[in-house]
Write an enzyme that holds these catalytic residues in place. Structure first.
Site, PDB file in Angstrom:
ATOM      1  CD  GLU A  50      18.593  45.269  40.379  1.00  0.00           C
ATOM      2  OE1 GLU A  50      18.825  45.069  41.585  1.00  0.00           O
ATOM      3  OE2 GLU A  50      17.645  45.966  39.989  1.00  0.00           O
ATOM      4  CG  ASP A  52      17.049  46.849  37.102  1.00  0.00           C
ATOM      5  OD1 ASP A  52      17.243  45.690  37.443  1.00  0.00           O
ATOM      6  OD2 ASP A  52      17.138  47.830  37.879  1.00  0.00           O
ATOM      7  CD  GLU A  54      12.626  48.851  37.462  1.00  0.00           C
ATOM      8  OE1 GLU A  54      12.432  48.350  38.580  1.00  0.00           O
ATOM      9  OE2 GLU A  54      13.015  50.022  37.308  1.00  0.00           O
TER      10      GLU A  54
END
Ligand SMILES: *[C@@H]1O[C@H](CO)[C@@H](O)[C@H](O)[C@H]1NC(C)=O
Length: 238
Positions: A50, A52, A54
């Site tokens: 993953e 990310d 955010e």
């Protein structure tokens, strides 16, 4: 309370350039996280890779933080947090990921805010084997997101809306069998020597971000990591 929504690409990709304009939930967005990320799976499986972005909402007038993270085979714990040099709720800004076998770079309006290097040896930190979908979602994270969870979501203000436009992907679309996305003679700019490290201008921008906007870097957290993870010794400059 648990609610949210999101979308994802139909295709998976392995390496490329992924870019989108986002305008984040404005006003009192404490507790609300807008996630914009790539993941090898549809869920949060134990062996996922993953990448990310955010965006951690905040009370009105308080700054958003951008948290980035990288997972390989289900292991993350590689958070960085940055302030932005603008209010991300006022207007659209471009958030991009450059991903090849040499580096993973997080960009904000073309400014590299984070560089995650590979060392091209067998390792357990650089996600380079699994193709990934691109996702985005808006969700409630008031257990941890804003001031460590002290600030809760004000549900009276729902719905919380983040807006998107100009998604662009210039990447290797995954097709089985596997070797399709590994060509070394590829013409793709994002896989060429010039994309294996930052350019001179990018280094200057990156240095400015490092000096002024980094709130947290797991590589400097020796309390959490008495032995720093292997990748922390790789230079982002090379
Ligand atoms: C929210 O605002 C507070 C107060 O300015 C700040 O300490 C915090 O870092 C901000 N962001 C988050 C995600 O907590």
């Amino acid at each position: 309370m648990n609610t949210g929504c999101g979308f994802q690409t139909k295709q998976r990709y392995r390496f490329g350039w992924f870019s989108m304009k986002l305008k984040l939930v404005g006003g009192d967005s404490a507790g609300v996280v807008t996630a914009y990320y790539m993941c090898s799976e549809n869920g949060a499986g134990p062996t996922r890779d993953e990448i990310d972005f955010e965006f951690l909402g905040n009370r009105t007038g308080q700054p958003y933080l951008v948290q980035t993270n990288v997972y390989k085979n289900g292991t993350g714990n590689r958070e960085m947090r940055h302030m932005l040099w603008f209010d991300p709720t006022e207007d659209y800004h471009t958030y991009s990921i450059l991903w090849n076998n040499h580096q993973l770079v997080f960009f904000v309006d073309r400014v590299p805010i984070r560089v995650f290097k590979n060392n091209e040896k067998p390792n357990n930190f650089f996600p380079n084997e699994k193709p990934m979908y691109l996702f985005s979602s808006v969700w409630n994270a008031d257990e941890w997101a804003t001031r460590g969870g002290l600030e809760k979501t004000n549900w009276k203000l729902a719905p919380f809306v983040s807006s998107y436009k100009d998604f662009s992907v210039d990447a290797c679309q995954w097709e089985d069998p596997y070797p399709k996305c590994v060509s070394t003679t590829t013409k793709n700019w994002w896989d060429q020597y010039g994309s294996w490290h930052l350019s001179g201008d990018q280094k200057m921008d990156y240095a400015w971000v490092q000096r002024n906007l980094v709130i947290y870097d797991y590589c400097n957290d020796s309390e959490r990591f008495p032995t720093l993870p292997e990748e922390c010794s790789l230079s982002p400059w090379e």
